[in-house]
Design a protein around this motif. Structure first.
Motif, PDB file in Angstrom:
ATOM      1  N   ILE A   5      80.339  16.639  47.449  1.00  0.00           N
ATOM      2  CA  ILE A   5      80.663  17.247  46.149  1.00  0.00           C
ATOM      3  C   ILE A   5      81.903  16.573  45.591  1.00  0.00           C
ATOM      4  CG2 ILE A   5      81.324  19.391  44.972  1.00  0.00           C
ATOM      5  CD1 ILE A   5      80.330  20.776  47.678  1.00  0.00           C
ATOM      6  N   VAL A   6      81.803  16.053  44.379  1.00  0.00           N
ATOM      7  CA  VAL A   6      82.988  15.506  43.723  1.00  0.00           C
ATOM      8  C   VAL A   6      83.499  16.545  42.737  1.00  0.00           C
ATOM      9  CG1 VAL A   6      83.736  13.879  41.958  1.00  0.00           C
ATOM     10  CG2 VAL A   6      82.479  13.057  43.941  1.00  0.00           C
ATOM     11  N   ILE A   7      84.795  16.845  42.825  1.00  0.00           N
ATOM     12  CA  ILE A   7      85.405  17.716  41.824  1.00  0.00           C
ATOM     13  C   ILE A   7      86.443  16.898  41.064  1.00  0.00           C
ATOM     14  CG2 ILE A   7      86.745  19.822  41.420  1.00  0.00           C
ATOM     15  CD1 ILE A   7      85.359  21.148  43.663  1.00  0.00           C
ATOM     16  N   SER A   8      86.179  16.675  39.783  1.00  0.00           N
ATOM     17  CA  SER A   8      87.128  15.964  38.931  1.00  0.00           C
ATOM     18  C   SER A   8      87.608  16.923  37.863  1.00  0.00           C
ATOM     19  CB  SER A   8      86.468  14.780  38.216  1.00  0.00           C
ATOM     20  OG  SER A   8      85.933  13.856  39.107  1.00  0.00           O
ATOM     21  N   GLY A   9      88.578  16.472  37.107  1.00  0.00           N
ATOM     22  CA  GLY A   9      89.061  17.313  36.010  1.00  0.00           C
ATOM     23  C   GLY A   9      90.384  16.772  35.555  1.00  0.00           C
ATOM     24  N   PHE A  10      90.780  17.138  34.345  1.00  0.00           N
ATOM     25  CA  PHE A  10      92.043  16.661  33.818  1.00  0.00           C
ATOM     26  C   PHE A  10      93.175  17.070  34.750  1.00  0.00           C
ATOM     27  CE2 PHE A  10      89.554  17.973  29.917  1.00  0.00           C
ATOM     28  CZ  PHE A  10      89.000  16.708  29.757  1.00  0.00           C
ATOM     29  N   SER A  11      94.188  16.219  34.809  1.00  0.00           N
ATOM     30  CA  SER A  11      95.378  16.565  35.580  1.00  0.00           C
ATOM     31  C   SER A  11      95.922  17.878  35.009  1.00  0.00           C
ATOM     32  CB  SER A  11      96.392  15.428  35.398  1.00  0.00           C
ATOM     33  OG  SER A  11      97.545  15.703  36.110  1.00  0.00           O
ATOM     34  N   GLY A  12      96.085  18.874  35.841  1.00  0.00           N
ATOM     35  CA  GLY A  12      96.551  20.175  35.355  1.00  0.00           C
ATOM     36  C   GLY A  12      95.418  21.171  35.126  1.00  0.00           C
ATOM     37  N   THR A  23      94.007  24.290  43.184  1.00  0.00           N
ATOM     38  CA  THR A  23      93.971  25.729  43.476  1.00  0.00           C
ATOM     39  C   THR A  23      92.532  26.193  43.667  1.00  0.00           C
ATOM     40  OG1 THR A  23      95.436  25.685  41.556  1.00  0.00           O
ATOM     41  CG2 THR A  23      95.334  27.735  42.791  1.00  0.00           C
ATOM     42  N   LEU A  24      91.654  25.654  42.847  1.00  0.00           N
ATOM     43  CA  LEU A  24      90.239  26.004  42.943  1.00  0.00           C
ATOM     44  C   LEU A  24      89.680  25.614  44.327  1.00  0.00           C
ATOM     45  CD1 LEU A  24      87.428  26.649  41.745  1.00  0.00           C
ATOM     46  CD2 LEU A  24      87.405  24.350  40.801  1.00  0.00           C
ATOM     47  N   VAL A  25      89.993  24.402  44.755  1.00  0.00           N
ATOM     48  CA  VAL A  25      89.492  23.921  46.037  1.00  0.00           C
ATOM     49  C   VAL A  25      90.081  24.749  47.181  1.00  0.00           C
ATOM     50  CG1 VAL A  25      89.528  21.954  47.615  1.00  0.00           C
ATOM     51  CG2 VAL A  25      89.004  21.598  45.203  1.00  0.00           C
ATOM     52  N   LYS A  26      91.370  25.066  47.082  1.00  0.00           N
ATOM     53  CA  LYS A  26      91.987  25.904  48.122  1.00  0.00           C
ATOM     54  C   LYS A  26      91.269  27.245  48.216  1.00  0.00           C
ATOM     55  CE  LYS A  26      96.637  24.082  48.283  1.00  0.00           C
ATOM     56  NZ  LYS A  26      97.538  23.925  47.144  1.00  0.00           N
ATOM     57  N   GLY A  27      90.928  27.812  47.071  1.00  0.00           N
ATOM     58  CA  GLY A  27      90.208  29.093  47.023  1.00  0.00           C
ATOM     59  C   GLY A  27      88.867  28.991  47.739  1.00  0.00           C
ATOM     60  N   LEU A  28      88.148  27.899  47.497  1.00  0.00           N
ATOM     61  CA  LEU A  28      86.837  27.698  48.138  1.00  0.00           C
ATOM     62  C   LEU A  28      86.979  27.596  49.652  1.00  0.00           C
ATOM     63  CD1 LEU A  28      84.866  24.981  46.138  1.00  0.00           C
ATOM     64  CD2 LEU A  28      84.074  27.272  46.688  1.00  0.00           C
ATOM     65  N   LEU A  29      87.985  26.814  50.087  1.00  0.00           N
ATOM     66  CA  LEU A  29      88.182  26.596  51.529  1.00  0.00           C
ATOM     67  C   LEU A  29      88.579  27.887  52.228  1.00  0.00           C
ATOM     68  CD1 LEU A  29      90.196  23.256  51.440  1.00  0.00           C
ATOM     69  CD2 LEU A  29      87.830  23.522  52.135  1.00  0.00           C
ATOM     70  N   LEU A  80      78.263  16.244  41.087  1.00  0.00           N
ATOM     71  CA  LEU A  80      79.484  15.951  40.329  1.00  0.00           C
ATOM     72  C   LEU A  80      79.885  17.150  39.467  1.00  0.00           C
ATOM     73  CD1 LEU A  80      78.964  12.294  38.953  1.00  0.00           C
ATOM     74  CD2 LEU A  80      79.899  12.991  41.149  1.00  0.00           C
ATOM     75  N   LEU A  81      81.043  17.710  39.737  1.00  0.00           N
ATOM     76  CA  LEU A  81      81.533  18.857  38.965  1.00  0.00           C
ATOM     77  C   LEU A  81      82.800  18.464  38.216  1.00  0.00           C
ATOM     78  CD1 LEU A  81      81.247  21.701  41.662  1.00  0.00           C
ATOM     79  CD2 LEU A  81      79.580  21.036  39.925  1.00  0.00           C
ATOM     80  N   PHE A  82      82.895  18.899  36.980  1.00  0.00           N
ATOM     81  CA  PHE A  82      84.083  18.598  36.178  1.00  0.00           C
ATOM     82  C   PHE A  82      84.769  19.911  35.797  1.00  0.00           C
ATOM     83  CE2 PHE A  82      86.740  17.298  32.720  1.00  0.00           C
ATOM     84  CZ  PHE A  82      87.096  15.999  33.046  1.00  0.00           C
ATOM     85  N   VAL A  83      86.054  20.011  36.130  1.00  0.00           N
ATOM     86  CA  VAL A  83      86.793  21.255  35.876  1.00  0.00           C
ATOM     87  C   VAL A  83      87.727  21.068  34.682  1.00  0.00           C
ATOM     88  CG1 VAL A  83      88.350  22.973  36.884  1.00  0.00           C
ATOM     89  CG2 VAL A  83      86.798  21.696  38.357  1.00  0.00           C
ATOM     90  N   GLU A 138      86.835  33.906  39.585  1.00  0.00           N
ATOM     91  CA  GLU A 138      85.503  33.735  38.998  1.00  0.00           C
ATOM     92  C   GLU A 138      85.074  32.281  39.097  1.00  0.00           C
ATOM     93  OE1 GLU A 138      85.430  35.276  34.990  1.00  0.00           O
ATOM     94  OE2 GLU A 138      86.129  37.235  35.699  1.00  0.00           O
ATOM     95  N   CYS A 139      86.040  31.395  38.927  1.00  0.00           N
ATOM     96  CA  CYS A 139      85.756  29.962  38.973  1.00  0.00           C
ATOM     97  C   CYS A 139      85.322  29.547  40.383  1.00  0.00           C
ATOM     98  CB  CYS A 139      87.009  29.223  38.525  1.00  0.00           C
ATOM     99  SG  CYS A 139      86.700  27.525  38.161  1.00  0.00           S
TER     100      CYS A 139
END
Ligand code: 5GP
Length: 211
Positions: free
Chosen positions: A8-15, A20-26, A119-122, A173-174
């Protein structure tokens, strides 16, 4: 049949709040493993070697590239960032969903090498919110923030290459939304090729018996 993990790739604008999202998942689910990247950027206050990144210099980074030790790498705002190969391969083999928190050039390279990658974009709910989060982080000077916003404008042009966009407004929720998308992706035929092969082989066996 044992389900294999996916990349799983998680990308997204810096900021955007990817970290935090990934920490929540883990924290919530043990089926995920996070790949720790290698970078030539300097550690931010509080960042630890081997936790956020493996920090290194350009010379060493280029040695690792030459040895084929990275799944992908890219330059971002003047620094190298790359994904060490061994960890990703080991965790996938152990059945984990392996998360790469990487920028768009790297994401596209991974997709090219491993087309079944999700590929997920946040994104934050608005650009105003993005600026606020970057400023509130207080770890970057205004010049760096401006550079990162300019880079975000470039990255926004590539969003269509992703499978899904996730708006990170309310964190909990995210986290649930991403977990749900991963569960759905694991059921796509492209990621269930072994199951499909087995079903076909069995059906063909029976079909032959009928003829
Ligand atoms: P930061 O300096 O804010 O930690 O990261 C800057 C950007 O580099 C982020 O978009 C982050 O996702 C991306 N990044 C982090 N590690 C890697 C990596 O291993 N490869 C690539 N291509 N990008 C990465």
């Amino acid at each position: 049949m044992e389900e294999k993990g996916i990349l799983i790739v998680i990308s997204g604008f810096s900021g955007a709040g990817k970290g935090t999202l990934v920490k929540g998942l883990l924290r919530r689910y043990d089926e995920y493993a996070l790949s720790v990247s290698m970078t030539t950027r300097s550690p931010r206050p509080g960042e630890q070697e081997g936790v956020e990144y493996f920090f290194t210099d350009r010379e060493r980074f280029e040695e690792v590239i030459a040895k084929g030790g990275l799944v992908e790498y890219a330059q971002y705002c003047g620094n190298y960032y790359g994904t060490p190969r061994a960890y990703v391969e080991d965790q996938l083999a152990a059945g984990k969903n392996v998360i790469l928190e990487i920028e768009i050039q790297g994401a596209l390279k991974v997709k090219e090498k491993f087309p079944e990658t999700l590929l997920l974009f946040v994104t934050p709910p608005s650009v105003a919110e993005l600026r606020r989060r970057l400023t509130d982080r207080g770890t970057e000077d205004p010049q760096v923030i401006a550079k990162r916003l300019a880079r975000a404008a470039e990255e926004s042009e590539g969003v269509e290459a992703y499978d899904y966009i996730v708006v990170n407004d309310k964190l909990e929720e995210c986290v649930e939304e991403v977990h749900f998308l991963v569960a759905a992706a694991r059921r796509a035929p492209v990621r269930r090729s072994e199951l499909i092969r087995e079903i076909r082989a069995e059906l063909n066996h029976f079909a032959k018996g009928v003829q």
